[in-house]
Design a protein around this motif. Sequence first.
Motif, PDB file in Angstrom:
ATOM      1  N   VAL A  87       2.514  -3.884  13.751  1.00 46.60           N
ATOM      2  CA  VAL A  87       1.768  -3.121  12.751  1.00 46.60           C
ATOM      3  C   VAL A  87       2.668  -2.911  11.541  1.00 46.60           C
ATOM      4  CG1 VAL A  87       0.614  -0.945  12.206  1.00 46.60           C
ATOM      5  CG2 VAL A  87       0.399  -1.939  14.495  1.00 46.60           C
ATOM      6  N   VAL A  88       2.130  -3.160  10.360  1.00 46.90           N
ATOM      7  CA  VAL A  88       2.875  -2.961   9.118  1.00 46.90           C
ATOM      8  C   VAL A  88       2.304  -1.741   8.406  1.00 46.90           C
ATOM      9  CG1 VAL A  88       3.611  -3.981   6.934  1.00 46.90           C
ATOM     10  CG2 VAL A  88       3.252  -5.451   8.937  1.00 46.90           C
ATOM     11  N   ALA A  89       3.190  -0.841   7.990  1.00 49.84           N
ATOM     12  CA  ALA A  89       2.761   0.403   7.335  1.00 49.84           C
ATOM     13  C   ALA A  89       3.318   0.467   5.919  1.00 49.84           C
ATOM     14  CB  ALA A  89       3.217   1.611   8.137  1.00 49.84           C
ATOM     15  N   ASP A  90       2.452   0.717   4.968  1.00 47.37           N
ATOM     16  CA  ASP A  90       2.797   0.852   3.550  1.00 47.37           C
ATOM     17  C   ASP A  90       2.857   2.345   3.230  1.00 47.37           C
ATOM     18  OD1 ASP A  90       2.528   1.159   0.687  1.00 47.37           O
ATOM     19  OD2 ASP A  90       1.689  -0.865   0.564  1.00 47.37           O
ATOM     20  N   CYS A  91       4.019   2.814   2.744  1.00 46.94           N
ATOM     21  CA  CYS A  91       4.197   4.244   2.447  1.00 46.94           C
ATOM     22  C   CYS A  91       4.543   4.490   0.977  1.00 46.94           C
ATOM     23  CB  CYS A  91       5.303   4.833   3.318  1.00 46.94           C
ATOM     24  SG  CYS A  91       4.835   5.018   5.039  1.00 46.94           S
ATOM     25  N   ARG A  92       4.164   3.597   0.098  1.00 48.54           N
ATOM     26  CA  ARG A  92       4.495   3.802  -1.316  1.00 48.54           C
ATOM     27  C   ARG A  92       3.884   5.111  -1.832  1.00 48.54           C
ATOM     28  NH1 ARG A  92       2.617  -1.821  -3.787  1.00 48.54           N
ATOM     29  NH2 ARG A  92       1.253  -1.755  -1.938  1.00 48.54           N
ATOM     30  N   PHE A  93       4.694   5.840  -2.616  1.00 49.50           N
ATOM     31  CA  PHE A  93       4.252   7.142  -3.107  1.00 49.50           C
ATOM     32  C   PHE A  93       5.126   7.535  -4.292  1.00 49.50           C
ATOM     33  CE2 PHE A  93       3.941  11.775  -3.211  1.00 49.50           C
ATOM     34  CZ  PHE A  93       2.575  11.966  -3.030  1.00 49.50           C
ATOM     35  N   TRP A  94       4.529   8.263  -5.245  1.00 50.90           N
ATOM     36  CA  TRP A  94       5.275   8.786  -6.384  1.00 50.90           C
ATOM     37  C   TRP A  94       4.885  10.239  -6.602  1.00 50.90           C
ATOM     38  CZ3 TRP A  94       4.043   3.766  -5.758  1.00 50.90           C
ATOM     39  CH2 TRP A  94       5.069   2.839  -5.978  1.00 50.90           C
ATOM     40  N   LEU A  95       5.891  11.109  -6.606  1.00 49.96           N
ATOM     41  CA  LEU A  95       5.619  12.542  -6.734  1.00 49.96           C
ATOM     42  C   LEU A  95       4.938  12.894  -8.046  1.00 49.96           C
ATOM     43  CD1 LEU A  95       8.921  14.045  -5.263  1.00 49.96           C
ATOM     44  CD2 LEU A  95       6.631  14.153  -4.237  1.00 49.96           C
ATOM     45  N   ASN A  96       5.250  12.149  -9.107  1.00 50.14           N
ATOM     46  CA  ASN A  96       4.668  12.470 -10.414  1.00 50.14           C
ATOM     47  C   ASN A  96       3.256  11.920 -10.581  1.00 50.14           C
ATOM     48  OD1 ASN A  96       5.340   9.784 -10.555  1.00 50.14           O
ATOM     49  ND2 ASN A  96       6.345   9.889 -12.549  1.00 50.14           N
ATOM     50  N   ASP A  97       2.779  11.151  -9.605  1.00 48.11           N
ATOM     51  CA  ASP A  97       1.418  10.623  -9.637  1.00 48.11           C
ATOM     52  C   ASP A  97       0.979  10.385  -8.196  1.00 48.11           C
ATOM     53  OD1 ASP A  97      -0.983   9.367  -9.975  1.00 48.11           O
ATOM     54  OD2 ASP A  97      -0.247   7.796 -11.317  1.00 48.11           O
ATOM     55  N   ALA A  98       0.379  11.384  -7.601  1.00 51.87           N
ATOM     56  CA  ALA A  98       0.068  11.345  -6.173  1.00 51.87           C
ATOM     57  C   ALA A  98      -0.930  10.253  -5.801  1.00 51.87           C
ATOM     58  CB  ALA A  98      -0.470  12.703  -5.719  1.00 51.87           C
ATOM     59  N   GLN A  99      -1.658   9.712  -6.771  1.00 55.21           N
ATOM     60  CA  GLN A  99      -2.637   8.671  -6.482  1.00 55.21           C
ATOM     61  C   GLN A  99      -2.069   7.264  -6.647  1.00 55.21           C
ATOM     62  OE1 GLN A  99      -5.524   9.720  -5.215  1.00 55.21           O
ATOM     63  NE2 GLN A  99      -4.685  11.781  -5.516  1.00 55.21           N
ATOM     64  N   ALA A 100      -0.875   7.154  -7.215  1.00 52.49           N
ATOM     65  CA  ALA A 100      -0.343   5.837  -7.573  1.00 52.49           C
ATOM     66  C   ALA A 100      -0.107   4.954  -6.357  1.00 52.49           C
ATOM     67  CB  ALA A 100       0.950   5.995  -8.374  1.00 52.49           C
ATOM     68  N   GLY A 101       0.403   5.533  -5.278  1.00 56.73           N
ATOM     69  CA  GLY A 101       0.685   4.736  -4.095  1.00 56.73           C
ATOM     70  C   GLY A 101      -0.559   4.084  -3.534  1.00 56.73           C
ATOM     71  N   ARG A 102      -1.615   4.863  -3.369  1.00 55.97           N
ATOM     72  CA  ARG A 102      -2.879   4.332  -2.863  1.00 55.97           C
ATOM     73  C   ARG A 102      -3.436   3.264  -3.809  1.00 55.97           C
ATOM     74  NH1 ARG A 102      -5.867   3.890   1.683  1.00 55.97           N
ATOM     75  NH2 ARG A 102      -5.443   6.061   2.238  1.00 55.97           N
ATOM     76  N   GLN A 103      -3.353   3.517  -5.125  1.00 48.86           N
ATOM     77  CA  GLN A 103      -3.866   2.558  -6.091  1.00 48.86           C
ATOM     78  C   GLN A 103      -3.119   1.233  -6.010  1.00 48.86           C
ATOM     79  OE1 GLN A 103      -3.524   4.754  -9.754  1.00 48.86           O
ATOM     80  NE2 GLN A 103      -5.335   5.999  -9.336  1.00 48.86           N
ATOM     81  N   LYS A 104      -1.795   1.312  -5.923  1.00 51.25           N
ATOM     82  CA  LYS A 104      -0.994   0.090  -5.840  1.00 51.25           C
ATOM     83  C   LYS A 104      -1.278  -0.649  -4.533  1.00 51.25           C
ATOM     84  CE  LYS A 104       2.772   1.659  -8.854  1.00 51.25           C
ATOM     85  NZ  LYS A 104       2.630   0.573  -9.858  1.00 51.25           N
ATOM     86  N   TYR A 105      -1.467   0.093  -3.456  1.00 52.14           N
ATOM     87  CA  TYR A 105      -1.827  -0.532  -2.183  1.00 52.14           C
ATOM     88  C   TYR A 105      -3.158  -1.270  -2.315  1.00 52.14           C
ATOM     89  CZ  TYR A 105      -3.694  -0.944   2.552  1.00 52.14           C
ATOM     90  OH  TYR A 105      -4.268  -1.425   3.704  1.00 52.14           O
ATOM     91  N   ASN A 106      -4.139  -0.651  -2.943  1.00 56.66           N
ATOM     92  CA  ASN A 106      -5.448  -1.282  -3.100  1.00 56.66           C
ATOM     93  C   ASN A 106      -5.359  -2.556  -3.935  1.00 56.66           C
ATOM     94  OD1 ASN A 106      -6.753   0.660  -1.577  1.00 56.66           O
ATOM     95  ND2 ASN A 106      -7.302   1.919  -3.349  1.00 56.66           N
ATOM     96  N   GLU A 107      -4.421  -2.576  -4.879  1.00 60.00           N
ATOM     97  CA  GLU A 107      -4.250  -3.750  -5.736  1.00 60.00           C
ATOM     98  C   GLU A 107      -3.577  -4.894  -4.987  1.00 60.00           C
ATOM     99  OE1 GLU A 107      -2.022  -2.250  -8.993  1.00 60.00           O
ATOM    100  OE2 GLU A 107      -3.679  -1.035  -9.763  1.00 60.00           O
ATOM    101  N   GLU A 108      -2.534  -4.592  -4.229  1.00 61.46           N
ATOM    102  CA  GLU A 108      -1.842  -5.624  -3.460  1.00 61.46           C
ATOM    103  C   GLU A 108      -0.889  -4.958  -2.468  1.00 61.46           C
ATOM    104  OE1 GLU A 108       0.323  -8.076  -6.169  1.00 61.46           O
ATOM    105  OE2 GLU A 108       1.570  -6.436  -6.906  1.00 61.46           O
ATOM    106  N   HIS A 109      -0.741  -5.602  -1.320  1.00 58.46           N
ATOM    107  CA  HIS A 109       0.137  -5.108  -0.277  1.00 58.46           C
ATOM    108  C   HIS A 109       0.488  -6.262   0.653  1.00 58.46           C
ATOM    109  CE1 HIS A 109      -4.107  -4.342   0.974  1.00 58.46           C
ATOM    110  NE2 HIS A 109      -3.708  -4.990   2.074  1.00 58.46           N
ATOM    111  N   ILE A 110       1.419  -6.037   1.551  1.00 53.01           N
ATOM    112  CA  ILE A 110       1.757  -7.037   2.552  1.00 53.01           C
ATOM    113  C   ILE A 110       0.551  -7.222   3.480  1.00 53.01           C
ATOM    114  CG2 ILE A 110       3.267  -7.545   4.519  1.00 53.01           C
ATOM    115  CD1 ILE A 110       5.494  -6.046   3.072  1.00 53.01           C
ATOM    116  N   PRO A 111       0.193  -8.465   3.792  1.00 53.83           N
ATOM    117  CA  PRO A 111      -0.967  -8.678   4.660  1.00 53.83           C
ATOM    118  C   PRO A 111      -0.897  -7.866   5.955  1.00 53.83           C
ATOM    119  CG  PRO A 111      -0.213 -10.769   3.750  1.00 53.83           C
ATOM    120  CD  PRO A 111       0.795  -9.735   3.341  1.00 53.83           C
ATOM    121  N   ARG A 112      -2.038  -7.327   6.346  1.00 53.49           N
ATOM    122  CA  ARG A 112      -2.242  -6.521   7.557  1.00 53.49           C
ATOM    123  C   ARG A 112      -1.709  -5.095   7.413  1.00 53.49           C
ATOM    124  NH1 ARG A 112       0.171  -8.713  12.642  1.00 53.49           N
ATOM    125  NH2 ARG A 112      -1.365  -7.376  13.659  1.00 53.49           N
TER     126      ARG A 112
END
Length: 307
Positions: free
Chosen positions: A20-45
Amino acid sequence: MSNTVSIKWLLARLYEPDLVVADCRFWLNDAQAGRQKYNEEHIPRAIYFDLKEDLSSPISTHGGSHPMPEAEHIAKTLGRAGLSQDDRIVIYDDNNGMYAARLWWTLTYLGHTQVYILEQDFSAWKKAGFPVTDEQPIVVPKTFEARPQEGLLVDIDYVRPLSQRLSGQTQGKDTNTEHAGNTQIGNADTAASTVLIDSRARNRYLGLEETMYSKAGHIPGAVNFFWQDVLTETGSLKSKEQLEEHFAGLDKKAEIIVYCGSGVSACPNILALKQVGFENVKLYTGSWSDWISYEENPIATGEESIG
């Protein structure tokens, strides 16, 4: 096996069924940025875990700004995301491993033994020409059995008397000390049986500035090992030889309590300590943000020494 894996290691095993691969990208100054970047592109699965929504409980008067959820609550979150104790889990972020380490330590606390951090971040993966996607994986919920290792986490009731003892020990000590890393190390033969580590940037520890909270300084008795000092210029964990040198002033038999601002950036320090054989390492989950929520708690500034 090490607590980290390389991007080539992950590429070679990316489609193995128990991985299982887990993406934990996050930025304190923009709490939505991590989810947005994940939706745009991420490691498969990869599945996404949000620091605030998934890896922290709601903020209250005490407990810090990123409280650790109760074991059963986080276990249900992990199960809904398709994780179980039987899976091998590889975690990444794009933040020098800070948020990946928070999930790594959370899973370690829950008794999971096959959890690893990607040595480099998502940007390194992409730069290497490895595959990325915007496709959302199909998640089949599982049961994640919580097996909390209670000795890995401590709270204010544990840290307060410890701070009183350590700060009492440091008062009146000889000021002729030897500098090692970010910390003034006293006589190595009389190393303290417990060490309290502040993982924040040096100016914050010294009380010269505070970039996030209402009070500057540190918990009395704490010494400073800035969390980013365990990383290379590319954001990977330093070699074991470099980490041994970095932590040379610490006794491996000692109890090590690590904190930061909110219990997040302390986790790379814990990862590094575990990597070189420190076994009795614990996280003060509420950290500085919890400590200063109690008006009666004292605050220290300036340098302190070990032992």
